[in-house]
Motif scaffolding. Structure first.
Motif, PDB file in Angstrom:
ATOM      1  N   GLY A 109       0.884  -1.109   0.021  1.00  0.00           N
ATOM      2  CA  GLY A 109       0.231  -0.116   0.120  1.00  0.00           C
ATOM      3  C   GLY A 109       0.760   1.025  -0.064  1.00  0.00           C
ATOM      4  N   GLY A 110       0.329   2.291   0.653  1.00  0.00           N
ATOM      5  CA  GLY A 110       0.971   3.487   0.730  1.00  0.00           C
ATOM      6  C   GLY A 110       0.872   4.511  -0.346  1.00  0.00           C
ATOM      7  N   THR A 111       1.702   5.560  -0.216  1.00  0.00           N
ATOM      8  CA  THR A 111       1.179   6.847  -1.364  1.00  0.00           C
ATOM      9  C   THR A 111       2.407   7.188  -2.133  1.00  0.00           C
ATOM     10  OG1 THR A 111       1.605   8.448   0.667  1.00  0.00           O
ATOM     11  CG2 THR A 111      -0.763   7.700   0.022  1.00  0.00           C
ATOM     12  N   GLY A 112       3.150   6.250  -2.440  1.00  0.00           N
ATOM     13  CA  GLY A 112       4.544   6.343  -3.176  1.00  0.00           C
ATOM     14  C   GLY A 112       4.314   6.661  -4.436  1.00  0.00           C
ATOM     15  N   PRO A 113       5.414   7.074  -5.046  1.00  0.00           N
ATOM     16  CA  PRO A 113       5.361   7.542  -6.440  1.00  0.00           C
ATOM     17  C   PRO A 113       4.953   6.457  -7.502  1.00  0.00           C
ATOM     18  CG  PRO A 113       7.598   6.920  -5.837  1.00  0.00           C
ATOM     19  CD  PRO A 113       7.010   6.900  -4.832  1.00  0.00           C
ATOM     20  N   GLY A 114       4.432   7.035  -8.943  1.00  0.00           N
ATOM     21  CA  GLY A 114       3.776   6.050  -9.622  1.00  0.00           C
ATOM     22  C   GLY A 114       2.491   5.731  -9.684  1.00  0.00           C
ATOM     23  N   PRO A 115       1.924   5.435 -10.752  1.00  0.00           N
ATOM     24  CA  PRO A 115       0.351   4.986 -10.623  1.00  0.00           C
ATOM     25  C   PRO A 115       0.023   3.552 -10.028  1.00  0.00           C
ATOM     26  CG  PRO A 115       1.372   4.838 -12.750  1.00  0.00           C
ATOM     27  CD  PRO A 115       2.518   5.368 -11.943  1.00  0.00           C
ATOM     28  N   LEU A 116      -1.210   3.808  -9.698  1.00  0.00           N
ATOM     29  CA  LEU A 116      -1.626   2.202  -9.353  1.00  0.00           C
ATOM     30  C   LEU A 116      -1.709   1.346 -10.525  1.00  0.00           C
ATOM     31  CD1 LEU A 116      -4.367   3.161  -6.674  1.00  0.00           C
ATOM     32  CD2 LEU A 116      -2.021   2.334  -6.473  1.00  0.00           C
ATOM     33  N   LEU A 117      -1.284   0.385 -10.590  1.00  0.00           N
ATOM     34  CA  LEU A 117      -1.140  -0.752 -11.824  1.00  0.00           C
ATOM     35  C   LEU A 117      -2.278  -1.791 -11.410  1.00  0.00           C
ATOM     36  CD1 LEU A 117       2.457  -0.729 -12.546  1.00  0.00           C
ATOM     37  CD2 LEU A 117       1.020   0.896 -13.423  1.00  0.00           C
ATOM     38  N   LEU A 118      -3.248  -1.750 -11.871  1.00  0.00           N
ATOM     39  CA  LEU A 118      -4.325  -2.646 -11.786  1.00  0.00           C
ATOM     40  C   LEU A 118      -4.213  -3.949 -12.624  1.00  0.00           C
ATOM     41  CD1 LEU A 118      -5.461  -0.340 -10.488  1.00  0.00           C
ATOM     42  CD2 LEU A 118      -7.799  -0.649 -11.180  1.00  0.00           C
ATOM     43  N   VAL A 119      -3.964  -5.123 -12.171  1.00  0.00           N
ATOM     44  CA  VAL A 119      -3.500  -6.331 -12.950  1.00  0.00           C
ATOM     45  C   VAL A 119      -4.774  -7.428 -12.926  1.00  0.00           C
ATOM     46  CG1 VAL A 119      -2.200  -8.260 -13.178  1.00  0.00           C
ATOM     47  CG2 VAL A 119      -1.206  -5.990 -12.532  1.00  0.00           C
ATOM     48  N   PRO A 120      -5.659  -7.475 -13.697  1.00  0.00           N
ATOM     49  CA  PRO A 120      -6.470  -8.390 -13.593  1.00  0.00           C
ATOM     50  C   PRO A 120      -6.149  -9.846 -13.665  1.00  0.00           C
ATOM     51  CG  PRO A 120      -7.119  -6.797 -15.636  1.00  0.00           C
ATOM     52  CD  PRO A 120      -5.490  -6.738 -15.222  1.00  0.00           C
ATOM     53  N   VAL A 121      -6.999 -10.634 -12.670  1.00  0.00           N
ATOM     54  CA  VAL A 121      -6.809 -11.929 -12.955  1.00  0.00           C
ATOM     55  C   VAL A 121      -7.787 -12.650 -14.021  1.00  0.00           C
ATOM     56  CG1 VAL A 121      -7.259 -14.234 -11.595  1.00  0.00           C
ATOM     57  CG2 VAL A 121      -6.809 -12.370 -10.395  1.00  0.00           C
ATOM     58  N   PRO A 122      -6.688 -13.156 -15.054  1.00  0.00           N
ATOM     59  CA  PRO A 122      -7.623 -13.553 -16.380  1.00  0.00           C
ATOM     60  C   PRO A 122      -8.323 -14.587 -16.318  1.00  0.00           C
ATOM     61  CG  PRO A 122      -4.959 -14.560 -16.344  1.00  0.00           C
ATOM     62  CD  PRO A 122      -5.406 -13.707 -14.958  1.00  0.00           C
ATOM     63  N   SER A 123      -9.192 -14.348 -17.007  1.00  0.00           N
ATOM     64  CA  SER A 123     -10.216 -15.563 -17.427  1.00  0.00           C
ATOM     65  C   SER A 123      -9.720 -16.331 -18.296  1.00  0.00           C
ATOM     66  CB  SER A 123     -11.771 -14.892 -17.956  1.00  0.00           C
ATOM     67  OG  SER A 123     -12.215 -14.144 -16.920  1.00  0.00           O
ATOM     68  N   ALA A 124     -10.285 -17.686 -18.538  1.00  0.00           N
ATOM     69  CA  ALA A 124      -9.758 -18.630 -19.465  1.00  0.00           C
ATOM     70  C   ALA A 124     -10.428 -18.225 -20.799  1.00  0.00           C
ATOM     71  CB  ALA A 124     -10.609 -20.071 -19.296  1.00  0.00           C
TER      72      ALA A 124
END
Length: 273
Positions: A109-124
């Motif tokens: 967590g935290g408020t450090g530099p850089g954007p939040l990178l949302l990585v979806p769990v892939p579907s089949a």
């Protein structure tokens, strides 16, 4: 084309709230309160799979929330992506701002530099083909838009894929799901570069046993993905992720038991309410 026809049909045909059946609205305010009325909470399945990151969820998987997720995933309720994405965004924010019992920033967590990178769990692939869309990715995109709208830099980075075929998860127990998914996910070529300079957060629509999120975290860690910030999300430049890969995840919903809710007592309370 299937998705377009569903959206066009929703414009001209009468609709009812998928949660409670109220006419002329796909998702009413009362059901919206059930989805987002309470602050997101950290959730833990039991048993908790090894390598599971810290997970935050918005609402228990029941009643109107369950109906909305199923309608979006299986019945073409694409208009629900906005509400579900907003719920996911709130869970992401909860993880980003979380602190441990000693007041320190929670890992990932935290408020450090850089954007939040949302990585979806892939579907089949076969599930995406059958549904005509990828529900997890659609909700993640809606969540990223909501985060940006409220001042948090965020983008979706779909770098995970299934490296081998897996069986249908429905009907499988916790141990069977872990065995089914073990080693199934991998990071696409060049994915490590896409994740450089941001804060990685795994996202999904639902957590039941936690097997999918644990496997996704393993896949990222196995790749040696570079992520911005140190273990507390503060500055310090890019680093190699070690151990579980990422220790932070957010989902729209989780099993009631993961919230510490006894489903049998909840059902009994509803009968006599």
């Amino acid at each position: 084309m299937r998705g377009w026809w569903r959206e066009l049909a929703g414009l001209v045909l009468p609709v009812a709230c998928v949660g409670c059946g109220r006419p002329r609205v796909e998702w009413c305010d009362a059901c919206g309160d059930e989805l987002c009325g309470d602050p997101p909470r950290r959730v833990r399945p039991s048993p908790e799979p090894s390598g599971l990151p810290v997970v935050y969820a918005t609402a228990p998987y029941e009643s109107a929330v369950r109906a909305a997720l199923l309608a979006h995933k299986e019945r073409g309720g694409l208009g629900l992506a906005g509400a579900l994405g907003a719920a996911l965004a709130s869970a992401v924010r909860a993880g980003a701002g979380s602190r441990g019992p000693d007041g320190a920033r929670a890992p990932g967590g935290g408020t450090g530099p850089g954007p939040l990178l949302l990585v979806p769990v892939p579907s089949a692939r076969r599930a995406v083909a059958a549904r005509g869309h990828d529900p997890g990715r659609r909700i993640a995109l809606a969540a990223a838009r909501e985060l940006r709208r409220t001042g948090t830099p965020a983008r979706v980075v779909p770098v995970l894929r299934q490296g081998r075929a897996v069986a249908d998860q429905s009907g499988l127990g916790a141990r069977q799901r872990r065995a089914n998914l073990s080693g199934a996910l991998e990071v696409v070529a060049g994915g490590d570069r896409l994740l450089a300079g941001g804060r990685v957060v795994l996202v999904d629509d639902l957590m039941t046993t936690g097997a999918s999120l644990a496997e996704a975290a393993r896949a990222i860690g196995a790749q040696g993905v570079v992520a911005g910030g140190d273990a507390d999300g503060q500055s310090g430049g890019p680093r190699k992720i070690t151990g579980p890969g990422t220790r932070w995840a957010a989902v729209v919903s989780a099993s009631p038991s993961a919230f510490g809710i006894n489903p049998e007592l909840l059902a009994s309370a509803r009968r006599y309410r």
